[in-house]
Design an enzyme around this catalytic site. Structure first.
Site, PDB file in Angstrom:
ATOM      1  N   ASP A   1       0.864  -1.180   0.000  1.00 31.01           N
ATOM      2  CA  ASP A   1       0.000   0.000   0.000  1.00 31.01           C
ATOM      3  C   ASP A   1       0.902   1.232   0.000  1.00 31.01           C
ATOM      4  O   ASP A   1       2.100   1.138   0.292  1.00 31.01           O
ATOM      5  CB  ASP A   1      -0.899   0.000   1.249  1.00 31.01           C
ATOM      6  CG  ASP A   1      -1.743   1.271   1.353  1.00 31.01           C
ATOM      7  OD1 ASP A   1      -2.429   1.599   0.369  1.00 31.01           O
ATOM      8  OD2 ASP A   1      -1.698   1.956   2.392  1.00 31.01           O
ATOM      9  N   SER A   2       0.306   2.384  -0.274  1.00 33.48           N
ATOM     10  CA  SER A   2       1.066   3.628  -0.222  1.00 33.48           C
ATOM     11  C   SER A   2       1.569   3.903   1.197  1.00 33.48           C
ATOM     12  O   SER A   2       2.478   4.703   1.382  1.00 33.48           O
ATOM     13  CB  SER A   2       0.184   4.782  -0.682  1.00 33.48           C
ATOM     14  OG  SER A   2      -0.995   4.829   0.101  1.00 33.48           O
TER      15      SER A   2
ATOM     16  N   TYR B   1      -0.317   8.473  -2.268  1.00 34.28           N
ATOM     17  CA  TYR B   1      -0.357   8.237  -3.716  1.00 34.28           C
ATOM     18  C   TYR B   1      -1.548   8.975  -4.334  1.00 34.28           C
ATOM     19  O   TYR B   1      -1.549   9.266  -5.524  1.00 34.28           O
ATOM     20  CB  TYR B   1      -0.519   6.747  -4.018  1.00 34.28           C
ATOM     21  CG  TYR B   1       0.700   5.867  -3.836  1.00 34.28           C
ATOM     22  CD1 TYR B   1       1.883   6.336  -3.257  1.00 34.28           C
ATOM     23  CD2 TYR B   1       0.675   4.538  -4.263  1.00 34.28           C
ATOM     24  CE1 TYR B   1       2.987   5.505  -3.105  1.00 34.28           C
ATOM     25  CE2 TYR B   1       1.774   3.703  -4.122  1.00 34.28           C
ATOM     26  CZ  TYR B   1       2.932   4.176  -3.533  1.00 34.28           C
ATOM     27  OH  TYR B   1       4.013   3.345  -3.398  1.00 34.28           O
ATOM     28  N   GLY B   2      -2.562   9.238  -3.511  1.00 32.40           N
ATOM     29  CA  GLY B   2      -3.830   9.765  -4.026  1.00 32.40           C
ATOM     30  C   GLY B   2      -3.774  11.150  -4.618  1.00 32.40           C
ATOM     31  O   GLY B   2      -4.729  11.602  -5.255  1.00 32.40           O
TER      32      GLY B   2
ATOM     33  N   CYS C   1      -4.048  -0.995  -2.116  1.00 27.80           N
ATOM     34  CA  CYS C   1      -4.227   0.456  -2.227  1.00 27.80           C
ATOM     35  C   CYS C   1      -5.149   0.702  -3.414  1.00 27.80           C
ATOM     36  O   CYS C   1      -4.879   0.234  -4.528  1.00 27.80           O
ATOM     37  CB  CYS C   1      -2.861   1.102  -2.472  1.00 27.80           C
ATOM     38  SG  CYS C   1      -2.912   2.859  -2.817  1.00 27.80           S
TER      39      CYS C   1
ATOM     40  N   THR D   1      -5.822   3.526  -4.940  1.00 27.29           N
ATOM     41  CA  THR D   1      -5.222   4.422  -5.932  1.00 27.29           C
ATOM     42  C   THR D   1      -4.261   3.647  -6.825  1.00 27.29           C
ATOM     43  O   THR D   1      -4.280   3.783  -8.055  1.00 27.29           O
ATOM     44  CB  THR D   1      -4.486   5.574  -5.218  1.00 27.29           C
ATOM     45  OG1 THR D   1      -5.405   6.223  -4.332  1.00 27.29           O
ATOM     46  CG2 THR D   1      -3.933   6.571  -6.197  1.00 27.29           C
TER      47      THR D   1
ATOM     48  N   GLU E   1      -5.538   9.524   9.486  1.00 22.11           N
ATOM     49  CA  GLU E   1      -4.176   9.300  10.000  1.00 22.11           C
ATOM     50  C   GLU E   1      -3.909  10.128  11.260  1.00 22.11           C
ATOM     51  O   GLU E   1      -3.082   9.762  12.087  1.00 22.11           O
ATOM     52  CB  GLU E   1      -3.139   9.575   8.912  1.00 22.11           C
ATOM     53  CG  GLU E   1      -3.164   8.460   7.895  1.00 22.11           C
ATOM     54  CD  GLU E   1      -2.000   8.439   6.934  1.00 22.11           C
ATOM     55  OE1 GLU E   1      -0.962   9.062   7.215  1.00 22.11           O
ATOM     56  OE2 GLU E   1      -2.144   7.786   5.892  1.00 22.11           O
TER      57      GLU E   1
ATOM     58  N   CYS F   1     -11.338   3.658  -0.627  1.00 18.04           N
ATOM     59  CA  CYS F   1     -10.011   4.065  -0.172  1.00 18.04           C
ATOM     60  C   CYS F   1      -9.729   3.301   1.116  1.00 18.04           C
ATOM     61  O   CYS F   1     -10.632   3.087   1.929  1.00 18.04           O
ATOM     62  CB  CYS F   1      -9.990   5.570   0.070  1.00 18.04           C
ATOM     63  SG  CYS F   1      -8.481   6.155   0.877  1.00 18.04           S
ATOM     64  N   THR F   2      -8.469   2.932   1.289  1.00 20.78           N
ATOM     65  CA  THR F   2      -8.080   2.105   2.435  1.00 20.78           C
ATOM     66  C   THR F   2      -8.463   2.702   3.791  1.00 20.78           C
ATOM     67  O   THR F   2      -8.700   1.981   4.741  1.00 20.78           O
ATOM     68  CB  THR F   2      -6.560   1.928   2.434  1.00 20.78           C
ATOM     69  OG1 THR F   2      -5.946   3.211   2.256  1.00 20.78           O
ATOM     70  CG2 THR F   2      -6.126   0.988   1.334  1.00 20.78           C
ATOM     71  N   HIS F   3      -8.489   4.034   3.872  1.00 20.18           N
ATOM     72  CA  HIS F   3      -8.705   4.690   5.161  1.00 20.18           C
ATOM     73  C   HIS F   3     -10.176   4.781   5.569  1.00 20.18           C
ATOM     74  O   HIS F   3     -10.487   5.000   6.732  1.00 20.18           O
ATOM     75  CB  HIS F   3      -8.147   6.113   5.133  1.00 20.18           C
ATOM     76  CG  HIS F   3      -6.657   6.187   5.044  1.00 20.18           C
ATOM     77  ND1 HIS F   3      -5.937   5.576   4.041  1.00 20.18           N
ATOM     78  CD2 HIS F   3      -5.745   6.804   5.841  1.00 20.18           C
ATOM     79  CE1 HIS F   3      -4.648   5.826   4.223  1.00 20.18           C
ATOM     80  NE2 HIS F   3      -4.506   6.572   5.309  1.00 20.18           N
TER      81      HIS F   3
END
Ligand code: DGL
Length: 281
Positions: A11-12, A43-44, A74, A76, A166, A198-200
């Site tokens: 992942d990024s 990366y986004g 990821c 993106t 984050e 998106c991962t988050h």
């Protein structure tokens, strides 16, 4: 034949841990090697060429650790670099866009699907196209035809979400206000299914759910990804043996203790240890 080599996941940065935890849950005997490119995240906000370059370097690192399959955890990187990674990889590759698209197409009752993701994912249109392509396939198979025949897909970029997550701000008033602004156009369109692209975003499930209301289904692609990994491994007869004791390794291109400090909520608890720094990219 059983294959006890690890699954490689990249992942990024930290977000791919939300996908990793689903893989751990689905496949408890599988060892994993996680690489977070924190040193170059996000990366986004990057261009297509940069994302492809980074993703190919991430792949190279994981292949150098003798993994048996690579997961692009990821969204993106999946949207921009899947084809290039697939072309280059010597092992099977699983991406995260199509599993989420599939889940959304199965879940929708009205055919009105929303996607939220990074700027780079939304501007690529890859996720949107994946939903249309998946719907076409399902209609041919006679699955959820009624809803999918009138399919509408609406995408919104939410660039502030990842930094808020984050920072640990998943349930702050400020996050709620920002989410209200981002989600207003999707509410207006009357979507009944929303892809967390998106991962988050799984960490924002509560706030997003509150704003969208209980009638909107939230799709966490990570869960479907773990199922695809399982299917791919069993299809190639390379699942780990039933008595294999899983080993989890972590690498980051930034500071290992910073990585470990913020990992816990993404993993749903616990703190990784022994994270190593890698500078091979
Ligand atoms: N991992 C990225 C994604 O899923 C989010 C963070 C970033 O922009 O790098 O799209």
């Amino acid at each position: 034949m059983a294959d006890n080599r690890p699954i490689g996941v990249f992942d990024s940065g930290i977000g791919g841990l939300t996908v990793l935890r689903e893989i751990w849950e689905e496949l408890p005997n599988e060892s994993t090697i996680y690489f977070g490119d924190n040193g170059r995240a996000p990366y986004g906000t990057k261009s297509h060429d940069t994302i492809v370059k980074y993703a190919l370097q991430d792949l190279k690192f994981l292949e150098s650790r003798d993994v048996k399959l690579v997961v692009i955890a990821c969204y993106t990187a999946s949207a921009h670099a899947y084809k290039d990674v697939l072309k280059t990889a010597k092992v099977p590759v699983v991406e995260v866009v199509y599993p989420g698209a599939y889940a959304a197409c199965k879940e929708t009752e009205t055919g009105k699907i929303g996607i939220i993701a990074t700027k780079a994912t939304v501007s690529s249109d890859v996720y949107k196209n994946a939903v249309f392509e998946t719907a076409e396939g399902l209609i041919k198979e006679g699955v959820n035809q009624e809803a999918l025949k009138g399919l509408e897909v609406h995408s919104v970029a939410c660039p502030l979400f990842a930094p808020l997550v984050e920072a640990g701000w998943w349930d702050r008033k400020a996050t709620e206000l920002i989410a209200e602004e981002y989600l207003a156009p999707l509410k207006e369109k009357g979507i009944d299914t929303l892809v967390l692209g998106c991962t988050h975003y799984p960490l924002l499930t509560d706030v997003i759910g509150r704003i969208m209301g209980p009638s909107v289904k939230l799709i966490n692609g990570g869960r479907s990804v773990a199922k695809v990994v399982s299917k791919t491994l069993s299809g190639t007869d390379s699942l780990a043996s039933g008595d294999n004791k899983a080993v989890y390794e972590f690498f980051t291109s930034d500071n290992p203790s910073d990585f470990e400090d913020i990992a816990s909520p993404f993993l749903g608890g616990g703190r990784p240890s022994g994270t190593r720094h890698v500078d091979e990219n």
